[in-house]
Motif scaffolding. Structure first.
Motif, mmCIF file in Angstrom:
data_model
loop_
_atom_site.group_PDB
_atom_site.id
_atom_site.type_symbol
_atom_site.label_atom_id
_atom_site.label_comp_id
_atom_site.label_asym_id
_atom_site.label_seq_id
_atom_site.Cartn_x
_atom_site.Cartn_y
_atom_site.Cartn_z
ATOM 1 N N GLU A 18 4.019 73.218 3.008
ATOM 2 C CA GLU A 18 2.915 72.983 3.928
ATOM 3 C C GLU A 18 1.620 73.529 3.326
ATOM 4 N N ASN A 58 4.333 77.908 11.919
ATOM 5 C CA ASN A 58 3.915 78.041 10.522
ATOM 6 C C ASN A 58 3.068 79.296 10.362
ATOM 7 N N ILE A 115 9.833 74.456 4.676
ATOM 8 C CA ILE A 115 9.024 74.225 5.871
ATOM 9 C C ILE A 115 9.238 75.339 6.906
#
Lengths: 485, 485
Positions: B211, B264, B259
């Motif tokens: 990401e 995140n 991921i």
């Protein structure tokens, strides 16, 4: 020997060990010779200040190991075969071809067998838990939890818990190495230390000189890091051939060496100080990193002082010294360290990437244990026990294994290395033994080049109980059967 | 706001948090609008069942954060500026060029700054120790030491402590993932789990989709394992662009993806279930491993259920699910795990090579804590506190940072991600702040391609004390000064 319904306690076992070890030493030193009558049970009771049943049990152990024999109405006598100590294995030779390592699968299989609680752990290199100062450590642990309830729950700093690094620096003086606490990095066991040391000092594809044989935990790491290995001739009494390493360094065939100078696993030998010094000088002169695994350094059998580490001779900081408390204080606490010399910065970067923090709780308990004393006394007892056990297991092997079997007389550490006749397949022995809930470490694990197929490593740090004795007898039977076919 | 000579206790701080959080929510939801009078100190005391001084302190905190203002003789009122929540940062774009990672040096520098006990830890991603159930864990620990004095001193088996793996399997059901205890391997923290997962599934030189931005702890590992990274477009609300990953997979540009689907780090966003499902299907279809870091999965802010893991959609075993208890139970105990799917065997081989045993003592204390309950109640309180703190820190940033500063509104986790105007250098801010004993994580750490230089990550899980508030004010001042030159 009759089955004992209730297994003896750790204290009882220690007493048996002491008495049996005493008699075994008398025989080995020649004070008692074949045919001599050994002191009566009553006399030994007085000499050793133990109970009659302890002496009786110890004598039965010695009898079952073939050291002594009972003669009706006359007492116990030293057997003729008793002093025939097995010959040591022959020295290995060098092979300058760099080899890809391929031991991970078999190493994993061994771990699998060892994972069963029922298995007799002759394939490991770890003493019975009773030999560790667990009660004392637990008390220190509980105190720490009460006095500093948050401490163990915080993230550690990358170098590791400062009070522990101070204690480690102090202990390393005994190994002849002067290292400041700021040059020590704590790790989760010696295994992580060696892995990070290799990672910090080398690039994938590099070639590393290793002893032949060497510990499979090192070969495992070379394999997983994509490093190649060159096997260097090693002598079961004096360790690695320094001349051979010098040639490899001169010919630029190696980018590093990994050496267990004190009580090579599996050889149990110690490099002489002169060889240690020369090895460090050679590596230094060629500006090559030297990774030292000193996990058995404190476990010397002779009564003298702790042997010097390679690090003791390291003027230029090229030695990455790796160690832990897993063989001396507690296998399970997972506290090790590295003194990586000039590789400190890359070692720290690798540690931060991989696993930045070690448990502070464990580190603080170990630090306290080192600080308030008791470690040296504990070590003195531990060394004596390990020495007795190693000797007893050698006798036992001599008694039950095929006649041609050779065995090391380790100068320290926790393992015995057996050489069987050429053609013997120790991987077959490993699998047959595993079916019978007995683990051994097959010799091929200790070589990147499929050497030592006719060798076996035994854990000689476990109590020679009836169960262990039965396992040795069974291993001997399996070995004889294989050689007969 | 007057200096408080004696710092408030953890319990007091929790009460301040509760009251301040309550009022902040009323404002955010629009129940209280700019200019509205907020409930009097006395009334709030009754509503919240707290002391007068608690309400007073909480109102002063809100005032110093610019949410409310005191009007003489009239009480407290919502400020006009209060509801101007910062805008979120813009979505990033993909860059299909594989990049060598080079963050280890800066990452090490950040660890160095964080290692100082005096530093304000805005650069970490960890709450104050007071938010963890340390007392309860210590009690369980002491019980374990008494009842099983040897347990913690033994070597663990390679898979890890069985009772803990059973509890983990049970917890993973909440994440939608059905995994058997025999498919779970415990590790020394999530960091080791992710490292081993990458090691098990990839070869040096392989390229991994990450990401943009992603956690520097992941980039660190790619760098140290010799892996390359491709940055994939990510949206601060919905996470990674699954279409972009599909194209990369189709064009065979990647050999894996790493991921953080739930919250995140640093974006704090959660991928929608549909996107999660599609991502797993794409990777599965191309037979590519998908490494999931779910360390923040339990820390969702909305009141609903725990979000699904990517692992919940994994039919073919291609997801290597990594997690730990470091963000929920104890950072220092170093207990994490991986459910490596079809990569179990190579994961285990890598673990055995690297660090075969995790502390059983720590694993057993965590297992007991999970078993006897209390974890869910603890999590509910922890989530509420983290949500309040994240909101308060966003307000504080809005109040003190340059006007153009954008900030995420995290849906979970422990960090806030700030975007400053183009040209701003967060590494300079990092160094200037470090001189003032304040740590921040500079944005470049979160990219292999030198992106996000004008971004900063802040730890929003620490108590908004006077000291932290002062640090935010100072950071804002430094940022404004840099932009003015």
């Amino acid at each position: 020997m009759p089955d004992v319904a209730v297994p003896p306690s750790a204290d009882e076992q220690r007493l048996y060990d002491r008495v049996a070890g005493h008699v075994a030493r008398l025989i080995e030193q020649g004070t008692l010779r074949p045919g001599d009558r050994i002191p009566s049970v009553r006399r030994m009771r007085g000499q050793m200040s133990v109970s009659l049943s302890t002496v009786t049990h110890a004598y039965r152990l010695l009898e079952s190991r073939g050291l002594i024999e009972a003669r009706p109405k006359s007492g116990y006598f030293v057997r003729d075969a008793a002093i025939r100590v097995p010959l040591p294995p022959k020295a290995s030779r060098s092979n300058i071809r760099p080899l890809r390592v391929n031991v991970a699968r078999l190493s994993r299989r061994l771990q699998d067998v060892l994972a069963s609680p029922e298995v007799v752990k002759l394939g490991a290199a770890v003493p019975d838990i009773e030999l560790f100062p667990t009660q004392r450590l637990n008390r220190l642990f509980s105190q720490m939890l009460r006095r500093f309830p948050d401490l163990g729950h915080r993230y550690d700093v990358p170098l590791g818990y400062p009070p522990l690094r101070k204690e480690i620096a102090r202990r390393m003086i005994d190994a002849g190495a002067e290292v400041a606490p700021a040059d020590i990095v704590t790790t989760s066991g010696a295994s992580e230390a060696v892995y990070l040391a290799l990672h910090a000092a080398l690039q994938p594809g590099d070639t590393v000189a290793v002893e032949s044989p060497t510990y499979f935990g090192i070969l495992d790491k070379l394999e997983t890091l994509g490093l190649k290995a060159i096997e260097v001739a090693s002598d079961p009494q004096t360790g690695v051939d320094v001349d051979a390493i010098e040639r490899l360094a001169e010919e630029k065939r190696i980018q590093a060496a990994v050496i267990i100078a004190n009580f090579n696993n599996p050889l149990g030998c110690r490099m002489p100080d002169a060889a240690k010094r020369r090895l460090v000088e050679i590596m230094s002169q060629h500006q090559l990193p030297l990774i030292e695994d000193d996990i058995f350094g404190e476990l010397h059998f002779d009564s003298g002082v702790r042997p010097n580490a390679l690090k003791a001779f390291d003027r230029d900081g090229i030695v990455l010294y790796c160690c832990s408390f897993s063989k001396t204080i507690s296998p399970g606490m997972r506290v090790g360290w590295c003194a990586p010399g000039i590789y400190l910065e890359s070692f720290l970067q690798a540690k931060i990437a991989l696993n930045p923090a070690v448990s502070i709780a464990m580190q603080s308990a170990v630090a306290k244990y080192l600080e308030i004393g008791g470690f040296d006394l504990h070590l003195r007892r531990l060394r004596r026990t390990l020495q007795d056990r190693a000797r007893q297991m050698a006798y036992s092997v001599h008694q039950h294994f095929p006649e041609e079997t050779r065995a090391t007389a380790p100068q320290g550490g926790q393992v015995l290395w057996l050489e069987l006749p050429r053609g013997f397949d120790s991987v077959q022995l490993f699998e047959e033994a595993a079916e019978r809930n007995i683990s051994v470490a097959p010799g091929v694990l200790f070589s990147p080049g499929d050497r030592f197929r006719n060798f076996v490593r035994l854990n000689c740090a476990i109590q020679a109980s009836d169960r262990v004795e039965q396992a040795i007898i069974e291993l001997g039977r399996l070995a004889k059967r294989q050689l007969a076919t």
